[in-house]
Design a protein around this motif. Structure first.
Motif, PDB file in Angstrom:
ATOM      1  N   ILE A  74       0.850  -1.184   0.000  1.00 37.94           N
ATOM      2  CA  ILE A  74       0.000   0.000   0.000  1.00 37.94           C
ATOM      3  C   ILE A  74       0.889   1.238   0.000  1.00 37.94           C
ATOM      4  O   ILE A  74       1.809   1.347   0.819  1.00 37.94           O
ATOM      5  CB  ILE A  74      -0.937   0.026   1.221  1.00 37.94           C
ATOM      6  N   LEU A  75       0.607   2.161  -0.916  1.00 34.13           N
ATOM      7  CA  LEU A  75       1.365   3.409  -1.003  1.00 34.13           C
ATOM      8  C   LEU A  75       0.468   4.566  -0.590  1.00 34.13           C
ATOM      9  O   LEU A  75      -0.608   4.768  -1.176  1.00 34.13           O
ATOM     10  CB  LEU A  75       1.878   3.623  -2.432  1.00 34.13           C
ATOM     11  N   VAL A 109       4.855   8.339   1.461  1.00 38.44           N
ATOM     12  CA  VAL A 109       5.769   9.141   0.650  1.00 38.44           C
ATOM     13  C   VAL A 109       5.251  10.573   0.576  1.00 38.44           C
ATOM     14  O   VAL A 109       4.077  10.798   0.250  1.00 38.44           O
ATOM     15  CB  VAL A 109       5.918   8.559  -0.773  1.00 38.44           C
ATOM     16  N   ASP A 110       6.127  11.542   0.886  1.00 37.23           N
ATOM     17  CA  ASP A 110       5.828  12.943   0.633  1.00 37.23           C
ATOM     18  C   ASP A 110       6.069  13.186  -0.851  1.00 37.23           C
ATOM     19  O   ASP A 110       7.213  13.273  -1.301  1.00 37.23           O
ATOM     20  CB  ASP A 110       6.731  13.837   1.492  1.00 37.23           C
ATOM     21  N   MET A 111       4.984  13.281  -1.610  1.00 33.59           N
ATOM     22  CA  MET A 111       5.103  13.306  -3.066  1.00 33.59           C
ATOM     23  C   MET A 111       5.936  14.477  -3.564  1.00 33.59           C
ATOM     24  O   MET A 111       6.737  14.336  -4.498  1.00 33.59           O
ATOM     25  CB  MET A 111       3.713  13.348  -3.706  1.00 33.59           C
ATOM     26  N   GLN A 168       8.975   6.726 -11.003  1.00 31.57           N
ATOM     27  CA  GLN A 168       9.983   5.901 -10.336  1.00 31.57           C
ATOM     28  C   GLN A 168       9.474   5.391  -8.992  1.00 31.57           C
ATOM     29  O   GLN A 168       9.731   4.246  -8.610  1.00 31.57           O
ATOM     30  CB  GLN A 168      11.262   6.709 -10.149  1.00 31.57           C
ATOM     31  N   CYS A 169       8.747   6.239  -8.264  1.00 28.48           N
ATOM     32  CA  CYS A 169       8.195   5.837  -6.972  1.00 28.48           C
ATOM     33  C   CYS A 169       7.208   4.682  -7.140  1.00 28.48           C
ATOM     34  O   CYS A 169       7.262   3.697  -6.395  1.00 28.48           O
ATOM     35  CB  CYS A 169       7.510   7.034  -6.317  1.00 28.48           C
ATOM     36  N   LEU A 170       6.324   4.774  -8.113  1.00 33.39           N
ATOM     37  CA  LEU A 170       5.336   3.723  -8.340  1.00 33.39           C
ATOM     38  C   LEU A 170       6.002   2.432  -8.800  1.00 33.39           C
ATOM     39  O   LEU A 170       5.614   1.332  -8.377  1.00 33.39           O
ATOM     40  CB  LEU A 170       4.314   4.193  -9.372  1.00 33.39           C
ATOM     41  N   GLU A 171       7.003   2.543  -9.660  1.00 29.53           N
ATOM     42  CA  GLU A 171       7.692   1.342 -10.130  1.00 29.53           C
ATOM     43  C   GLU A 171       8.502   0.694  -9.015  1.00 29.53           C
ATOM     44  O   GLU A 171       8.644  -0.532  -8.974  1.00 29.53           O
ATOM     45  CB  GLU A 171       8.603   1.693 -11.306  1.00 29.53           C
ATOM     46  N   PRO A 189      -1.030  10.742  -9.486  1.00 29.69           N
ATOM     47  CA  PRO A 189      -0.817   9.290  -9.571  1.00 29.69           C
ATOM     48  C   PRO A 189      -1.809   8.595 -10.490  1.00 29.69           C
ATOM     49  O   PRO A 189      -1.484   7.565 -11.090  1.00 29.69           O
ATOM     50  CB  PRO A 189      -0.981   8.818  -8.116  1.00 29.69           C
ATOM     51  N   VAL A 190      -3.022   9.142 -10.614  1.00 33.33           N
ATOM     52  CA  VAL A 190      -3.988   8.568 -11.543  1.00 33.33           C
ATOM     53  C   VAL A 190      -3.441   8.600 -12.968  1.00 33.33           C
ATOM     54  O   VAL A 190      -3.501   7.600 -13.708  1.00 33.33           O
ATOM     55  CB  VAL A 190      -5.334   9.329 -11.457  1.00 33.33           C
TER      56      VAL A 190
END
Length: 423
Positions: A74-75, A109-111, A168-171, A189-190
């Motif tokens: 979970i992110l 994560v602080d986007m 990169q964060c999602l991957e 993110p969507v």
């Protein structure tokens, strides 16, 4: 073998098992174990391994060597613009891990600080400056929320600035669900998940709105799977922004599970915090960033407490990350009142449970935490426009009052302490 593995170290159990097996034997279920012709050590090892396979579910070795189910990933995306978003994200993570121990891998994560380029990477620092200047903050929020050309330009710029870092964060995290806990971390993110999915988003995105009633329109995006809101007012605004009723869930505001547990006796908590066990205690909180004229307010409250109740009350001042104010207050000599000055503290639930009154700005998280403890709330200010509705929630709800004037705040708190029935 079961008896041996239950009482002996693993390495010793293996040695004893090898020595005890013969070339042809019967398994624990009465079936013959295949005999191997060849090296005796390998033969005995294969026999023991075959026997343990039939003992799956009985032998501790089978459980130790078994492959555990992978944790759900979970992110949580947020921005550290004030302590409220960070506290809500930590609260949600703690609740998830408490409900499903050992089954989740929750990453916060602080986007903007982690994924954005300049100048958006500076948003947390910009917030701390603007929060001390309500007029500038109101103007900034108005331009972003209501003036569409500016808003569209900023959204395009943020999307361009965060695109590479967010991808990169999602991957890297490979989340199975993405949770947005900030008004400016929902739509981006969507878009990235849609790109990673080849034009189709395959990972759910959920929004958890951390404002109570006066909610910024940027919170609401029709493409999310579910949106959690804390009030009917927020739900009505979400519907006006195009969200369907089946996308909305109203479950209140996320606060840490510690606030739902029975606290220790008040006297015991006060001793733990370094306070007097029996004197009435006033808690003055400046938020995670210690903003809101904290130094002047602490002076006024402490002086009035000393005048009205000489030597009979105590004050804890929580300065958050404002080290300058903390050092300034800690260096003062206080007469006829016990004053304890703190920086950033945890757990806040202990401080609230030990107190008789809290003075704070109208941050939604702090208001709901105080309400969960049955703690009277004296509001000293709010950040327009999103915290304006929180003042109405407290005053109309009958569990607090509001004033920006330190003298009025101090007088009100002293009146509450003088009349226990008011508390």
């Amino acid at each position: 073998l079961n008896m041996a593995f239950g009482r002996l170290p693993l390495w010793l159990a293996v040695v004893l098992g090898l020595l005890s097996l013969s070339g042809s034997c019967a398994g624990s279920d009465g079936q013959p174990v295949q005999a191997y012709v060849g090296h005796p050590l390998r033969m005995r090892w294969e026999q023991m391994r075959g026997s343990l396979r039939r003992e799956t579910g009985k032998s501790p070795l089978a459980r130790i060597g078994g492959r555990a189910a992978p944790k759900k990933r979970i992110l949580i995306l947020m921005s550290d613009t004030g302590g409220g978003h960070r506290a809500s994200a930590l609260a949600l993570k703690a609740a998830m891990e408490e409900l499903h121990p050992g089954k989740l891998n929750v990453t916060i994560v602080d986007m903007y600080a982690s994924c954005a380029g300049l100048p958006w990477r500076w948003i947390p620092h910009m917030y701390r400056r603007l929060a001390k200047r309500p007029f500038q903050w109101r103007l900034t929020v108005y331009l972003f929320a209501d003036f569409k050309p500016v808003r569209r330009f900023c959204e395009f710029w943020i999307h361009y600035s965060t695109s590479s870092g967010l991808r990169q964060c999602l991957e890297s995290c490979k989340p199975e669900i993405v949770v947005s806990m900030h008004a400016m971390t929902t739509i981006y993110p969507v878009h990235q998940l849609r790109k990673l999915g080849g034009g189709k988003r395959r990972i759910p995105v959920v929004t958890v709105v951390t404002d109570l009633t006066t909610v910024h329109p940027a919170w609401f995006d029709k493409s999310v799977d579910t949106c959690f809101v804390a009030s009917e007012e927020a739900a009505a605004l979400a519907r006006s922004r195009g969200l369907r009723p089946n996308q909305l869930r109203m479950y209140g505001l996320p606060i840490h599970p510690m606030f739902g547990r029975k606290p220790l006796p008040k006297q015991q908590l006060r001793r733990r915090l370094g306070a007097h066990p029996t004197k009435p205690l006033v808690l003055l909180v400046g938020g995670g960033d210690g903003v809101g004229g904290l130094s002047r307010l602490a002076d006024t409250v402490a002086n009035d407490l000393a005048t009205r109740f000489p030597g009979g009350t105590q004050l804890i001042v929580v300065c958050g990350k404002n080290e300058k104010v903390r050092s300034e207050l800690a260096a003062k000599c206080w007469k006829d009142v016990d004053v304890i000055v703190k920086g950033f503290v945890r757990p806040m639930s202990d401080y609230m449970a030990a107190s008789d009154v809290i003075i704070t700005k109208a941050g939604p998280g702090t208001v709901m935490e105080a309400a969960s403890q049955g703690l009277p709330v004296m509001l000293s200010g709010y950040l327009p426009p999103q915290e304006a509705g929180n003042v109405d929630t407290v005053v109309r709800g009958g569990f607090g009052a509001y004033s920006r004037k330190p003298t009025v705040i101090s007088r009100t708190v002293c009146d509450w302490l003088a009349g226990p029935k008011l508390l």
